[in-house]
Scaffold this active site. Structure first.
Site, short mmCIF file in Angstrom:
data_model
loop_
_atom_site.label_atom_id
_atom_site.label_comp_id
_atom_site.label_asym_id
_atom_site.label_seq_id
_atom_site.Cartn_x
_atom_site.Cartn_y
_atom_site.Cartn_z
N CYS A 44 0.75 -1.23 -0.05
CA CYS A 44 -0.04 0.04 -0.08
C CYS A 44 0.92 1.48 -0.10
O CYS A 44 1.98 1.28 0.32
CB CYS A 44 -0.96 0.05 1.38
SG CYS A 44 0.11 -0.36 2.88
N CYS A 81 3.50 1.46 2.82
CA CYS A 81 4.52 0.74 2.77
C CYS A 81 5.54 1.38 1.89
O CYS A 81 6.84 1.21 2.25
CB CYS A 81 4.28 -0.62 2.29
SG CYS A 81 2.49 -1.24 2.99
#
Lengths: 80, 351
Positions: A10, A13
């Site tokens: 995502c 991250c």
């Protein structure tokens, strides 16, 4: 030093990986950065809120994206 | 000394004085917003506030500033309050709870726990590994996006305390009932087997541990910035559409087709809302404009909840752990709950 970024890919991250690379570069550390995206392994570290940051197999942070300065602190802190 | 280290070294007095000053600036801006645009548009530029162009332009500018201020203030407050909770603490509270009480707790905790939908899958696996029943886990996963801080901020600012409380209560009740219902259909059959084989390793990490007030304030500021960065296009499109409806739509156009007289209005609003991928910031300016056009609150709240609670990206994410029949049941039961709430509100409070 082995650093792992835990997260399924995502936006958070990706951001965590970016600040970690910045911190490693500015400290001039010799570190290997690995991304861990598979859920059983992430849970295996006890992390339920991504992203997570693992340094030498120890979870130092989870659930938020820190600043590069904070990551620097985490990387230089003496290992307990 | 970098700015971050500087912020960390700040004294408590300076921190609270800074926060207080920010709050004063916020209240002053909020108070002068309407008068400023009236002065600029009407007195300085000579626009007629009753004309189509005048009312649309004023609506757009006034609403953009007002909504931005509300989002900044309320997201900051909610993030700081939520920083005392974490998914890990919630899991610890829910571990070993039975269904029923567990569903009620999970729905309540879903509202107060800081949670990003990108963590839905690891949280789901973590809950199941901790022995939290599937239906209880579902209550959490439904409540968390359904009752969200952006919607709270906007509803409060645009419609006041009453509709905001109705929305929060409705969201919690839907999450409790839908989670309980899903727990009754033996959902284990439709969960990917690897979920049950996963073991939480090590000591679960509490993401809310060791936070100082400075950390919490910094998290609040970061959350405001990250949400605003993410939602501003939706917000501008939503306010733009609202402004057009405000100035150009025929007086009773929407009320004629979707007003209290149409028994299918709530159903259609929810069916349109489910696949739509937007967020509360894009939907609420539209909701405000449609409410001004005479659409009843129940229909509009149902539409908004369908948009924010259920979406295609979320379904794709859940597919990693749930099989299609359970995903269908999840969407179906939640959708039914939203429809029921819409009709209930329309029947009890009207427009």
């Amino acid at each position: 030093m082995k650093i792992k970024i835990l997260g399924p890919g995502c936006a958070n991250c990706v951001n965590l990986e970016r600040v970690t690379r910045e911190a490693v570069a500015s400290l001039g550390l010799d570190a290997e950065i690995e991304k861990v995206t598979d859920f059983p392994t992430i849970l295996g570290y006890g992390v339920m809120t991504t992203p997570g940051l693992v340094v030498d197999e120890r979870v130092v942070l989870s659930g938020r994206v820190p600043t590069a300065a904070h990551v620097k602190e985490l990387l230089t802190a003496p290992v307990a | 000394m970098s700015t971050v280290e500087h912020a960390r070294a700040r004294t408590p007095t300076r921190r609270w004085v800074g926060l207080g000053a920010a709050a004063v600036v916020w209240f002053v801006l909020y108070a002068v917003n309407g008068r400023f645009w009236d002065w600029l548009l009407v007195d300085a530029f000579g626009l007629d506030p009753e004309s189509r162009l005048g009312s649309s332009v004023r609506f757009f500018l006034y609403d953009t500033v007002k909504i931005a201020l509300l989002l900044i203030g309320i997201i900051f407050l909610i993030t700081v309050m939520r920083s005392f909770m974490s998914v890990e603490r919630t899991r610890a509270l829910l571990g070993g709870r039975r269904e029923g009480v567990g569903n009620v707790m999970a729905a309540g905790l879903g509202v107060v726990t800081p949670f990003c939908s990108c963590s839905a899958v690891p949280a789901f696996i973590g809950f199941v590994a901790a022995g939290v029943p599937l239906g209880v886990t579902m209550s959490f996963l439904i409540a968390s996006p359904l009752v969200n801080e952006v919607a709270i901020a906007l509803l409060f600012g645009l419609f006041g305390l009453g509709p905001t409380l109705m929305y929060v209560a409705a969201g919690v009740v839907i999450a409790i009932v839908a989670g309980f219902a899903l727990g009754r259909i033996s959902p284990e059959r439709w969960v990917e087997p690897f979920v049950f084989e996963t073991r939480l390793g090590g000591q679960p990490v509490d993401s809310a541990a060791h936070l100082t007030w400075d950390d919490r304030i910094q998290m609040g500021v970061e959350e405001v910035l990250s949400i605003l960065r993410k939602i501003w296009p939706y917000l501008l499109v939503g306010i733009g559409l609202g402004a057009v409806i405000h100035g150009w739509a025929p007086e009773d156009f929407f009320a004629r087709y979707a007003g209290a007289g149409n028994p299918f209005a709530v159903l259609v609003a929810v069916l349109i809302g489910i696949p739509l991928y937007s967020n509360a910031a894009g939907v609420l300016p539209l909701v405000e404009a449609l409410h001004d056009q005479g659409l009843p609150m129940g229909t509009l709240l149902a539409f908004m909840m369908a948009v924010v609670a259920l979406s295609l990206p979320e379904v794709i994410l859940l597919r990693r752990v749930l099989r299609p029949p359970l995903i269908a049941a999840f969407v179906g039961v939640t959708g039914l709950g939203i429809i029921a709430v819409g009709y209930l509100f329309n029947a009890t409070i009207g427009a």
